[in-house]
Write a protein that holds these residues in place. Sequence first.
Motif, mmCIF file in Angstrom:
data_model
loop_
_atom_site.group_PDB
_atom_site.id
_atom_site.type_symbol
_atom_site.label_atom_id
_atom_site.label_comp_id
_atom_site.label_asym_id
_atom_site.label_seq_id
_atom_site.Cartn_x
_atom_site.Cartn_y
_atom_site.Cartn_z
ATOM 1 N N PRO A 338 4.503 42.878 40.215
ATOM 2 C CA PRO A 338 5.208 42.475 41.443
ATOM 3 C C PRO A 338 5.024 43.492 42.565
ATOM 4 O O PRO A 338 4.683 44.650 42.329
ATOM 5 N N ILE A 339 5.259 43.029 43.775
ATOM 6 C CA ILE A 339 5.221 43.877 44.963
ATOM 7 C C ILE A 339 6.525 43.666 45.720
ATOM 8 O O ILE A 339 7.245 42.690 45.479
ATOM 9 N N GLU A 340 6.861 44.583 46.628
ATOM 10 C CA GLU A 340 8.070 44.408 47.436
ATOM 11 C C GLU A 340 7.932 45.148 48.755
ATOM 12 O O GLU A 340 7.210 46.149 48.862
ATOM 13 N N ILE A 341 8.621 44.631 49.769
ATOM 14 C CA ILE A 341 8.635 45.291 51.076
ATOM 15 C C ILE A 341 9.650 46.426 51.056
ATOM 16 O O ILE A 341 10.794 46.239 50.639
ATOM 17 N N ILE A 342 9.221 47.599 51.495
ATOM 18 C CA ILE A 342 10.121 48.739 51.681
ATOM 19 C C ILE A 342 10.377 48.856 53.181
ATOM 20 O O ILE A 342 9.481 49.205 53.957
ATOM 21 N N HIS A 343 11.599 48.539 53.594
ATOM 22 C CA HIS A 343 11.930 48.507 55.014
ATOM 23 C C HIS A 343 12.280 49.908 55.524
ATOM 24 O O HIS A 343 13.120 50.596 54.948
ATOM 25 N N ARG A 344 11.629 50.308 56.605
ATOM 26 C CA ARG A 344 11.949 51.565 57.272
ATOM 27 C C ARG A 344 11.994 51.321 58.780
ATOM 28 O O ARG A 344 12.046 50.179 59.219
ATOM 29 N N GLY A 345 11.914 52.397 59.543
ATOM 30 C CA GLY A 345 12.176 52.285 60.976
ATOM 31 C C GLY A 345 11.024 51.859 61.851
ATOM 32 O O GLY A 345 11.180 51.776 63.080
ATOM 33 N N SER A 346 9.838 51.581 61.291
ATOM 34 C CA SER A 346 8.676 51.286 62.135
ATOM 35 C C SER A 346 8.611 49.834 62.584
ATOM 36 O O SER A 346 7.691 49.454 63.300
ATOM 37 N N THR A 347 9.582 49.008 62.152
ATOM 38 C CA THR A 347 9.579 47.600 62.577
ATOM 39 C C THR A 347 10.905 47.254 63.231
ATOM 40 O O THR A 347 11.970 47.739 62.830
ATOM 41 N N GLY A 348 10.836 46.418 64.240
ATOM 42 C CA GLY A 348 12.039 45.969 64.952
ATOM 43 C C GLY A 348 11.684 44.749 65.791
ATOM 44 O O GLY A 348 10.540 44.281 65.800
ATOM 45 N N LYS A 349 12.650 44.240 66.494
ATOM 46 C CA LYS A 349 12.425 43.071 67.335
ATOM 47 C C LYS A 349 11.548 43.445 68.523
ATOM 48 O O LYS A 349 11.594 44.576 69.003
ATOM 49 N N PRO A 350 10.762 42.480 68.989
ATOM 50 C CA PRO A 350 9.916 42.786 70.162
ATOM 51 C C PRO A 350 10.770 42.987 71.410
ATOM 52 O O PRO A 350 11.875 42.431 71.524
#
Length: 353
Positions: A338-350
Amino acid sequence: MSLKTTSTDRARPGDSRMRVGAKDVARLAGVSTATVSRVMNSPEQVDPDTRRRVTEAAARLRYVPHGAARSLRSHRSKMIGAVIPSFDYALYARTTSALQQRLDERGYSLVLAEHHYDLGAELRVAGQLMEHGVDALVFVGLDHDPNLFGLLDDYGRPYVLTWGVDPYRRHPSVGFDNHAATYEMTRHLLALGHTRFGLLSAPVDGNDRARARGAGMRAALAEAGLQLDESRVAYAPISLAAAQAGMERLLALPSPPTALVATNDVFAVGAMMACRQAGVRIPQDISITGVDNTDLGATQTPGLTSIRTPIIEIGVAAADQLIARLEGREHQDFQSFPIEIIHRGSTGKPAAG
């Protein structure tokens, strides 16, 4: 098939000027050197007609196999060969380290070679490893010269492909779904509201991992009624400097992306470096994502949102499968982790507008 003998086919006993080898026998019999080796060491694995042609050719040439070589091929060497694309890429090194440690626990040694994404070179190197008597082989990815599998069959060597799982279940393989990795990441970015995407990737020729990851991104966009603008795609060798240069080209576009999908963390961090130099804020002006969840990405500011992939698990599972096959025990030919997304600060709303 009849065998014709010329005056140069026979070597006189003690004639040091002519040393007959397996290649000479193969040429006269009309077979490969691997087939000659199998006839000499495992004749029961060769069909009677081919076996007869080889033994006749060997007799006519007075060929005597080298004792050490025959011993190497008829007994276990306890050596496993691994042919990887590049020693420079840290993730392959980590998988290979896990492979080596597991093999060492079971009394096997690892022999390494690289092919620099040249499938012809991979074929040649694999043949050399088999000539030197490795018991089995490990390869990276699903793209290979078709002749590789014929060569492996000639030598009767088990093998396993890694970093991907054969969807047609033709070749034993251990890995994960590369297509799903970027598909899920793109869906995450779409959910944040992004519609203008960029892709930073390794070249896809001979690299099924890069090809599948690009396809995963495009599939997610298509489901959302979007299409990737090919002007927002940059291909580069796997290095920070090349990734930075590729991102600089994307940032220079009249309408640069607000979300970048990088096919590994090296590309993502190189892209972040380009953004910092250009004064582009992450994630306020652009969201950036990677694949593999490495320390390189995790320690950036902001931290990189990335896909956790089974880097260590692949090496361990590949070793376990090959050892089980060599020792005649039950095993799984196909393993997908399996794989999974590790959420950090490099993504946000446009940004608005």
